[in-house]
Design a protein around this motif. Structure first.
Motif, short mmCIF file in Angstrom:
data_model
loop_
_atom_site.label_atom_id
_atom_site.label_comp_id
_atom_site.label_asym_id
_atom_site.label_seq_id
_atom_site.Cartn_x
_atom_site.Cartn_y
_atom_site.Cartn_z
N LEU A 67 93.33 59.66 14.63
CA LEU A 67 93.85 58.30 14.25
C LEU A 67 93.46 57.46 15.62
O LEU A 67 93.71 57.79 16.73
N LEU A 68 93.19 56.20 15.26
CA LEU A 68 92.90 55.31 16.44
C LEU A 68 93.36 53.90 15.94
O LEU A 68 93.35 53.57 14.85
N CYS A 69 93.90 53.30 16.98
CA CYS A 69 94.38 51.87 16.99
C CYS A 69 93.08 50.97 16.50
O CYS A 69 91.87 51.55 16.64
N THR A 70 93.49 49.77 16.02
CA THR A 70 92.09 48.87 15.53
C THR A 70 91.28 48.69 16.76
O THR A 70 90.12 48.50 16.44
N GLU A 71 92.02 48.42 17.93
CA GLU A 71 90.95 48.04 18.90
C GLU A 71 90.13 49.31 19.42
O GLU A 71 88.77 48.90 19.61
N CYS A 72 90.66 50.37 19.52
CA CYS A 72 90.00 51.67 19.83
C CYS A 72 88.87 51.96 18.61
O CYS A 72 87.50 52.32 19.13
N TYR A 73 89.21 51.65 17.57
CA TYR A 73 88.26 52.05 16.46
C TYR A 73 87.14 50.99 16.35
O TYR A 73 86.01 51.42 16.36
N SER A 74 87.35 49.81 16.51
CA SER A 74 86.37 48.47 16.79
C SER A 74 85.49 49.01 17.89
O SER A 74 84.07 48.83 17.74
N ASN A 75 85.80 49.59 19.24
CA ASN A 75 85.21 49.68 20.40
C ASN A 75 84.14 50.77 20.01
O ASN A 75 83.21 50.87 20.36
N CYS A 104 83.65 52.62 16.66
CA CYS A 104 83.08 52.63 15.27
C CYS A 104 82.05 51.31 14.94
O CYS A 104 81.46 51.47 14.14
N SER A 105 82.68 50.26 15.31
CA SER A 105 82.22 49.17 14.86
C SER A 105 80.85 48.56 15.30
O SER A 105 80.37 49.02 16.35
N SER A 106 80.25 47.69 14.55
CA SER A 106 78.63 47.26 15.12
C SER A 106 78.98 46.42 16.27
O SER A 106 79.98 45.54 16.30
N LYS A 107 77.72 46.39 17.18
CA LYS A 107 77.88 45.46 18.29
C LYS A 107 77.01 44.16 17.80
O LYS A 107 75.87 44.52 17.07
#
Length: 284
Positions: free
Chosen positions: A88-96, A98-101
């Motif tokens: 489980l990840l908060c949205t900020e950690c998930y973005s950093n 897993c999200s595209s750069k």
């Protein structure tokens, strides 16, 4: 006076005056209920007892105090979160994580925000702009050059080269012939008009011709086999007076021995080796 029995469904201990829990309309003392029905916390592995809040996600359970981001340990209670590989990840950690750069600014493209994809890279919508006018490209047509993206209008103003045949802009590829550019589909045989971009061709008076047309229109004919003499790929041929031969066709007209590099004699249109020619009237 009748005494009503009110006992624990499991251990049968009296529940009169005691705290209990109903399960499927059956009463249980707190101790039995926790022992039989409690879920175990994913984080601390301890039972989640009846006096604790049980937080559930996809058949997994946590104490309220254990329901945290696995990376930064911030509480996820009543907050948005995401799951990755059962973590489980908060949205900020998930973005950093897993999200595209963004290819331009290198910052995270947050989930839910619009992103532009081109050639395997991603941009924020506001970062995906023309290198020249700096206006957003969005979904409009674009042309890439030297790691930069340009709107069509700016590319044509800055870099465009024009086809020698149709006079329109060449946006990519193209054929260069005699220092002039053609679209591949415009570079045609001057005889039969077929495309030459993937063909071997020859030039005559600055005009391109496919091999078939060039041979038909311009090539010399072998005096022996009457086929075209092309000289392609280093093919050798022999010239004598106003006649030409393929090297493999330049043979004695009587014994068929090769005359390449040898002395020979002629009679009318025939050629002979010295041995065979000595018996006939020949021209020197």
């Amino acid at each position: 006076m009748t005494t009503v029995q009110f006992d624990c469904q499991y251990c049968t201990a009296s529940l009169l005056g005691k705290k209990y829990v109903l399960k499927d309309d059956n009463p249980y003392c707190v101790s039995c209920y926790d022992h039989i029905f409690s879920n175990y916390c994913e984080e601390c592995k301890e039972p989640i007892e009846s006096d604790s809040k049980d937080l559930c996600y996809k058949d997994r359970h946590w104490h309220e105090g254990c329901f945290k981001c696995t990376k930064c340990s911030r509480s996820l209670v009543e907050k948005p979160f995401a799951a990755k590989d059962e973590r489980l990840l908060c949205t900020e950690c998930y973005s950093n994580e897993c999200s595209s750069k963004c290819f331009h600014c290198k910052r995270t493209i947050m989930p839910g925000s619009r992103k532009m994809e081109f050639k395997g890279n991603y941009w924020h919508e506001t970062c995906f702009v023309c290198e020249h006018c700096r206006q957003p490209i969005g979904t409009k047509p674009l042309i890439s050059k030297e790691n930069g993206n340009y709107c069509v209008l700016c590319f044509e103003k800055e870099f465009a080269q024009y086809c020698n045949f149709c006079k329109k802009v060449i946006t990519s590829g193209g054929i260069t012939f005699h220092d002039q550019l053609w679209h591949k589909e415009c570079f045609l045989c001057s005889g039969c008009r077929k495309e030459l971009s993937a063909e071997e061709f020859m030039s005559r008076d600055d005009y391109p011709f496919c091999l078939d047309c060039y041979h038909h229109l311009f090539a010399k004919k072998c005096a022996a086999c009457s086929k075209s003499i092309t000289g392609l790929r280093g093919a050798k041929f022999i010239c004598f007076q106003d006649r030409q031969w393929h090297s493999e066709c330049f043979n004695c007209g009587k014994c068929s021995v090769s005359l390449v590099g040898e002395g020979f004699l002629t009679q009318n249109k025939e050629i002979f080796c010295r041995k065979c020619g000595s018996g006939v009237d020949t021209d020197v």
